[in-house]
Design an enzyme around this catalytic site. Structure first.
Site, mmCIF file in Angstrom:
data_model
loop_
_atom_site.group_PDB
_atom_site.id
_atom_site.type_symbol
_atom_site.label_atom_id
_atom_site.label_comp_id
_atom_site.label_asym_id
_atom_site.label_seq_id
_atom_site.Cartn_x
_atom_site.Cartn_y
_atom_site.Cartn_z
ATOM 1 N N CYS A 76 -12.278 -0.693 -8.666
ATOM 2 C CA CYS A 76 -11.610 0.341 -7.791
ATOM 3 C C CYS A 76 -12.628 1.148 -7.222
ATOM 4 O O CYS A 76 -12.767 1.410 -6.027
ATOM 5 C CB CYS A 76 -10.481 1.084 -8.622
ATOM 6 S SG CYS A 76 -9.742 2.065 -7.441
ATOM 7 N N CYS A 81 -10.554 -0.234 -4.425
ATOM 8 C CA CYS A 81 -9.841 0.371 -3.397
ATOM 9 C C CYS A 81 -10.654 1.600 -2.710
ATOM 10 O O CYS A 81 -10.215 1.843 -1.705
ATOM 11 C CB CYS A 81 -8.785 1.325 -4.676
ATOM 12 S SG CYS A 81 -8.249 0.078 -5.806
ATOM 13 N N LYS A 84 -12.859 0.307 0.192
ATOM 14 C CA LYS A 84 -11.925 -0.464 1.028
ATOM 15 C C LYS A 84 -11.136 0.472 1.784
ATOM 16 O O LYS A 84 -10.968 0.582 3.284
ATOM 17 C CB LYS A 84 -11.057 -1.327 0.267
ATOM 18 C CG LYS A 84 -9.967 -2.138 1.225
ATOM 19 C CD LYS A 84 -8.908 -1.204 1.212
ATOM 20 C CE LYS A 84 -7.852 -0.683 0.021
ATOM 21 N NZ LYS A 84 -7.196 -1.729 -0.919
ATOM 22 N N TYR A 218 -4.413 -9.948 -0.207
ATOM 23 C CA TYR A 218 -4.602 -8.621 0.573
ATOM 24 C C TYR A 218 -6.161 -8.340 0.847
ATOM 25 O O TYR A 218 -6.494 -7.745 1.774
ATOM 26 C CB TYR A 218 -3.657 -7.792 -0.166
ATOM 27 C CG TYR A 218 -4.380 -7.383 -1.429
ATOM 28 C CD1 TYR A 218 -5.171 -6.140 -1.655
ATOM 29 C CD2 TYR A 218 -3.844 -8.221 -2.851
ATOM 30 C CE1 TYR A 218 -5.542 -5.910 -3.092
ATOM 31 C CE2 TYR A 218 -4.495 -7.857 -4.106
ATOM 32 C CZ TYR A 218 -5.262 -6.689 -4.084
ATOM 33 O OH TYR A 218 -5.431 -6.522 -5.526
ATOM 34 N N GLU A 222 -7.438 -7.227 4.268
ATOM 35 C CA GLU A 222 -7.954 -6.082 4.512
ATOM 36 C C GLU A 222 -9.488 -5.964 4.846
ATOM 37 O O GLU A 222 -9.821 -5.087 5.568
ATOM 38 C CB GLU A 222 -7.874 -5.176 2.907
ATOM 39 C CG GLU A 222 -6.595 -4.850 2.837
ATOM 40 C CD GLU A 222 -6.408 -4.312 1.122
ATOM 41 O OE1 GLU A 222 -5.447 -3.459 1.084
ATOM 42 O OE2 GLU A 222 -7.324 -4.524 0.394
ATOM 43 N N HIS A 487 11.849 14.982 10.902
ATOM 44 C CA HIS A 487 11.686 14.553 12.261
ATOM 45 C C HIS A 487 10.414 15.197 12.966
ATOM 46 O O HIS A 487 10.247 16.246 12.619
ATOM 47 C CB HIS A 487 12.889 14.996 13.066
ATOM 48 C CG HIS A 487 13.036 14.337 14.389
ATOM 49 N ND1 HIS A 487 13.174 13.083 14.430
ATOM 50 C CD2 HIS A 487 12.869 14.825 15.630
ATOM 51 C CE1 HIS A 487 13.329 12.945 15.919
ATOM 52 N NE2 HIS A 487 13.290 14.168 16.512
ATOM 53 N N GLU A 492 11.291 8.483 8.555
ATOM 54 C CA GLU A 492 12.660 9.138 9.004
ATOM 55 C C GLU A 492 13.351 8.000 9.173
ATOM 56 O O GLU A 492 14.629 7.705 8.919
ATOM 57 C CB GLU A 492 12.632 10.249 10.110
ATOM 58 C CG GLU A 492 14.022 10.538 10.632
ATOM 59 C CD GLU A 492 13.977 11.111 11.820
ATOM 60 O OE1 GLU A 492 14.654 11.929 12.176
ATOM 61 O OE2 GLU A 492 12.826 11.061 12.531
#
Length: 512
Positions: A76, A81, A84, A218, A222, A487, A492
């Site tokens: 990682c 991670c 990346k 993935y 990625e 908002h 939302e």
């Protein structure tokens, strides 16, 4: 002296090293030894030390096939991670620069990206994390040993240093958290000699140039996404489907967006061989599985992203009878992360059936440390783990895919609420939002408990993280509607969603 007599005296031979070990009844060098200094192993070791345990961590990184090596922290931190996400951010900034002109920013001249500047900054950050992990272990009184660990018996670990020096440690409990490494295909000539993996891409000193990414996991998407985003000609070769195990409608939106924004795809194709031409370029020959025809193309780099293999082979597990899944090579573990041998535990990517995700390994490691210290009996809950694919259009999800929900409950047993929406920031920039989409998969009967939530769009990880809490509380569709939105945000739209797939109505959001 009486205690000495009650103990067990053993000569242990390890190579040319002979060590006299005195194991008093219930007494070992350490309460816990962790093999593997990735996110999970570090979390487990530090948490155990906080619980009053005497702990050691063994970590040693074998260089990749291409010779890439890194420091403490595991996949990682070093080749996963963290780099990346930073390179994904670099690509997003490129898009932001284009948008900026529409927002009134005067950006003179052509904008181009410099690979060396980016990688130097990313690698400097990674090195600071490596150092930080070492400092944390020292602060928490965890013994760090830069050694390759293997098992001698259920309480003994052999550590082998880079210089070949062997050390034996004894421990009441042993935890294996060695993770996995990228695989190279074995049946493709030139694949290993001429290809790289995710173990290398983040540490390249020069731009990879025109790149072929083989695979559609993935990791593949990625990497292809950020390479395209910083201006590199990138092609993805897909054998069957993209993002296997994820909701396939969402996977289609991700790849559609990537194709629309410059990433090329070779669908239903498999590579046959890789050859280096006299020019130095790589010629890849592949077969179209639909037609059976062969094709070839030239690239500067070939990045293999065809899966990961667990780091179990050098641990000596077979001698102890630790049960492995013969197909995957992973350690078979119980709900409490125990292996088939008492006192030996495993978790994270090395454990059979466990999500290959950093946060699950960290949490599982901490909970295991508490149980081994006798402070808790709580087990890791592997259900409804949220995750995000950091492709150019991010995809976040938690819970079941629509396909899995339908398989478990039947087509008439689920209700799917969905919406196509346009993020506000896309409007002035005049960006296409065709693939910005969300859906909430619910039980059709009763309180309509939410089974799965899926979102493609900006900041998908941040959005999904917040809604993941609801899954721990068995949130229903009613709870979603009762939630007041913020908002104007993309998130939302999830609390406003009201059109069902079953209705056949247009799910495009119009107005506020």
């Amino acid at each position: 002296m009486a205690a000495f007599c009650r103990g067990r005296h053993r000569w242990k031979r390890s190579g040319c090293l002979r060590v006299w070990t005195r194991n008093l009844t219930g007494k070992y060098d350490y309460d816990l030894v962790v093999i593997g200094g990735g996110s999970g192993g570090l979390a487990c070791s530090k948490e155990a030390a906080q619980q009053g345990q005497k702990v050691a961590v063994l970590d040693y990184v074998e260089p990749s096939v291409k010779g890439t090596k890194w420091g403490l922290g595991g996949t990682c931190v070093n080749v996963g991670c963290i780099p990346k996400k930073l390179m994904h951010q670099a690509a997003l900034l490129g898009t932001a620069v284009k948008d900026a002109k529409k927002y009134g920013w005067n950006i003179p001249g052509p904008v181009c990206h410099d690979w060396a500047t980016m990688t130097e900054a990313v690698q400097n950050h990674i090195k600071s994390l490596n150092w930080g992990h070492r400092v944390q272990l020292q602060d928490k009184k965890v013994k760090y040993l830069n050694m390759k660990g293997s098992l001698v018996d259920e309480h003994t670990i052999k550590g082998l240093s880079k210089a070949g020096k062997e050390t034996l440690l004894t421990a009441k409990n042993i935890v294996i958290a060695t993770g996995g490494r990228p695989k190279y295909p074995k049946n493709i000539p030139g694949a290993t000699e001429h290809g790289i993996t995710s173990d290398d891409i983040f540490w390249l000193k020069k731009s990879p140039g025109k790149t072929l990414v083989v695979g559609a996991s993935y990791v593949a998407l990625e990497c292809a996404g950020f390479l395209t985003g910083i201006g590199i000609d990138t092609t993805v070769m897909v054998r069957s489907i993209a993002l296997r195990g994820f909701d396939q409608q969402m996977a289609g939106l991700v790849t559609d967006y990537m194709e629309a924004h410059g990433t090329k795809f070779e669908w239903k194709c498999v590579p046959k061989r890789v050859d280096r031409l006299p020019s130095g370029a790589l010629q890849v020959t592949w077969m179209d599985t639909h037609t059976g025809n062969e094709h070839n193309g030239t690239y500067d780099s070939v990045l293999w992203a065809v899966g990961r293999a667990p780091e179990t082979k050098a641990l000596g597990l077979d001698k102890l009878g630790v049960q492995l899944n013969k197909e995957t090579g992973k350690i078979v573990v119980g709900a409490d992360e125990s292996s088939s041998v008492p006192n030996i535990y495993a978790f994270g990517d090395i454990g059979e059936g466990r999500p290959e995700l950093t946060p699950t390994a960290i949490k599982a490691g901490k909970l295991l440390a508490h149980r081994l210290a006798g402070r808790s009996t709580e087990l890791m809950n592997y259900d409804n783990v949220p995750t995000t694919v950091f492709t150019p259009l991010e995809y976040g999800c938690v819970g079941l895919s629509e396909e899995e929900a339908e398989r478990r409950n039947g087509k008439d047993g689920i209700e799917v609420y969905h919406a196509y929406y346009k993020p506000l920031e896309f409007t002035v920039a005049e960006r296409d939002a065709s693939q910005c989409y969300l859906k909430v998969v619910c039980e059709r009967s009763g309180d309509q408990r939410i089974l799965g939530l899926h979102f493609t769009g900006p900041n998908a990880g941040e959005v999904t993280q917040g809604f993941a809490l609801g899954f721990q509380c068995e949130a229903t569709y009613s709870h979603l509607l009762q939630t007041v939105g913020i908002h104007p945000t993309s998130a939302e739209e999830l609390v406003k969603v009201h059109i069902t797939k079953r209705s056949g109505l247009d799910a495009t959001v119009t107005g506020c």
